[in-house]
Design an enzyme around this catalytic site. Structure first.
Site, PDB file in Angstrom:
ATOM      1  CB  SER A 261      12.684  67.310  31.470  1.00  0.00           C
ATOM      2  OG  SER A 261      12.108  68.556  31.332  1.00  0.00           O
ATOM      3  CG  HIS A 326      10.794  65.309  28.441  1.00  0.00           C
ATOM      4  ND1 HIS A 326      11.775  65.911  27.698  1.00  0.00           N
ATOM      5  CD2 HIS A 326      10.475  66.409  29.053  1.00  0.00           C
ATOM      6  CE1 HIS A 326      11.608  67.509  27.996  1.00  0.00           C
ATOM      7  NE2 HIS A 326      10.810  67.497  28.662  1.00  0.00           N
TER       8      HIS A 326
END
Length: 387
Positions: A261, A326
């Site tokens: 991610s 993220h």
């Protein structure tokens, strides 16, 4: 006039022909060897031989001629155009040109094959200026192909299938007691093993995690790599991955990290920011809908990561994987990534803003390394046991 057994079209295909034509241009139009010819003579040359050129290149050459207020054209700019290279002086001439390119766009091209339609589609998806879109459409050859993102995706799939068979689990693999025993995921107890700050991208919490990352990675990463090349896209991806794991080690010090991610969010956020910044120039179909879908996918994947982090761990006291990677990827995409993608084919070493963000990023990496060496012992952080 200049027809001595070779044409303007040949000039674009042969190195020897390019050299011959450059010499002939100099002899005929620049006997003093100044390196320039007048724009008036240059336009006469284009009018005489323009039919032998690609129409898109002819438009750019005419814009180059009209963009030089001092009334002269540099030979090197001409050579750069015909050899599919763009120098800074050439770009400045185009940007400052007083003549607008024709209203005809790539969308009006007819009789294109499947590969050409794909290249045209990618051009409109990623580039905001028509001159850049035409340039890319003319010069792209699929050599080399967009191999980097495809190779990373295939490797992630292979690793996931391998551990799926080994653990006999395909959903929420992270809940398996053997999942974190792999040498790939980042774990705070193994932070001295430097490769884990990058190799964690090949491990995913489950098939839902892998599926969302793969979808965004392929739909956004492959077109970006086709336009900007593996080096630029690899730089953004790698910086996002490394920033993600280091951000976790600084802000969520007891949690492991898995999944790609960090790199995926760096690419997607850089692309979305580039679309927003050049909104009026982006001509991709359903751009608002596509942006909304990308944001929905990112939100769903991020929400899943947040839920998993605070969900009761299957093997306490070891927490579930962190979601901070993220956010590290998003920060890289909105800073370093935007600069890398903003100027098509302009050299990164000549962009001052790139070096400012790169130095800030390098400073963060440097501080993150020192944090991992000293902060855990100074703060007396109680880490979960090694897997």
């Amino acid at each position: 006039m200049l027809r001595e057994n070779f044409s303007m079209k040949t000039f674009g295909d042969s190195i020897n022909a390019r050299q011959k034509l450059a010499e002939l241009l100099q002899k005929k139009y620049d006997p003093e060897s100044s390196g320039f010819i007048s724009t008036e003579r240059f336009r006469d040359l284009l009018e005489a031989h323009g039919s032998e050129l690609d129409p898109h290149k002819l438009e750019v050459l005419l814009a180059l001629a009209d963009g030089n207020a001092d009334g002269k054209i540099c030979y090197q700019d001409f050579v750069n155009l015909m050899s599919n290279k763009r120098s800074n002086s050439f770009r400045r001439a185009i940007l400052q040109g007083s003549r607008q390119l024709k209203n005809s766009s790539l969308t009006e091209e007819v009789g294109l094959g499947l590969s050409q339609r794909l290249v045209r589609h990618v051009a409109y998806e990623t580039l905001p200026r028509e001159v850049d879109r035409k340039w890319y459409f003319d010069s792209y050859t699929y050599c080399p192909p967009p191999w980097l993102i495809l190779a990373i995706t295939i490797a992630e799939m292979v690793v996931f299938v391998y551990y799926g068979l080994q653990l006999d689990r395909w959903v929420l693999q992270v809940s398996s007691p053997s999942f974190l025993k792999s040498p790939l995921p980042y774990h705070p107890q193994h932070r001295a093993q430097a490769w884990r700050y990058l190799s964690y991208i090949f491990m995913h919490a489950g098939i839902e995690h892998l599926g969302l990352n793969m979808a965004m990675q392929l739909l956004v990463g492959v077109p970006l790599e086709m336009v900007h090349g593996a080096a630029r896209i690899g730089l953004i991806y790698l910086c996002g991955v490394l920033a993600g794991s280091l951000a976790v080690s600084v802000t969520d010090m007891t949690a492991p990290v898995v999944g790609s991610s960090g790199g995926v969010y760096a690419l997607v956020s850089a692309h979305l920011a580039n679309v927003v910044m050049n909104w009026s120039g982006m001509k991709c179909q359903f751009k608002l809908f596509r942006m909304a879908m990308a944001l929905v996918c990112m939100s769903v994947e991020f929400g899943r990561a947040v839920w998993l982090r605070f969900y009761p761990p299957a093997f306490p006291p070891c927490p579930n994987p962190s979601f901070v990677a993220h956010l590290g990827g998003v920060v890289v995409g909105l800073t370093l990534g935007v600069v890398v993608l903003q100027n098509y084919e302009q050299r990164l070493q000549e962009q001052s803003l790139f070096w400012i963000f790169f130095c800030v990023y390098a400073l963060f990496i440097f501080c993150g390394i020192f944090w991992n060496i000293f902060a855990y012992s100074l703060l007396d952080v109680k880490l979960p046991p090694a897997p």
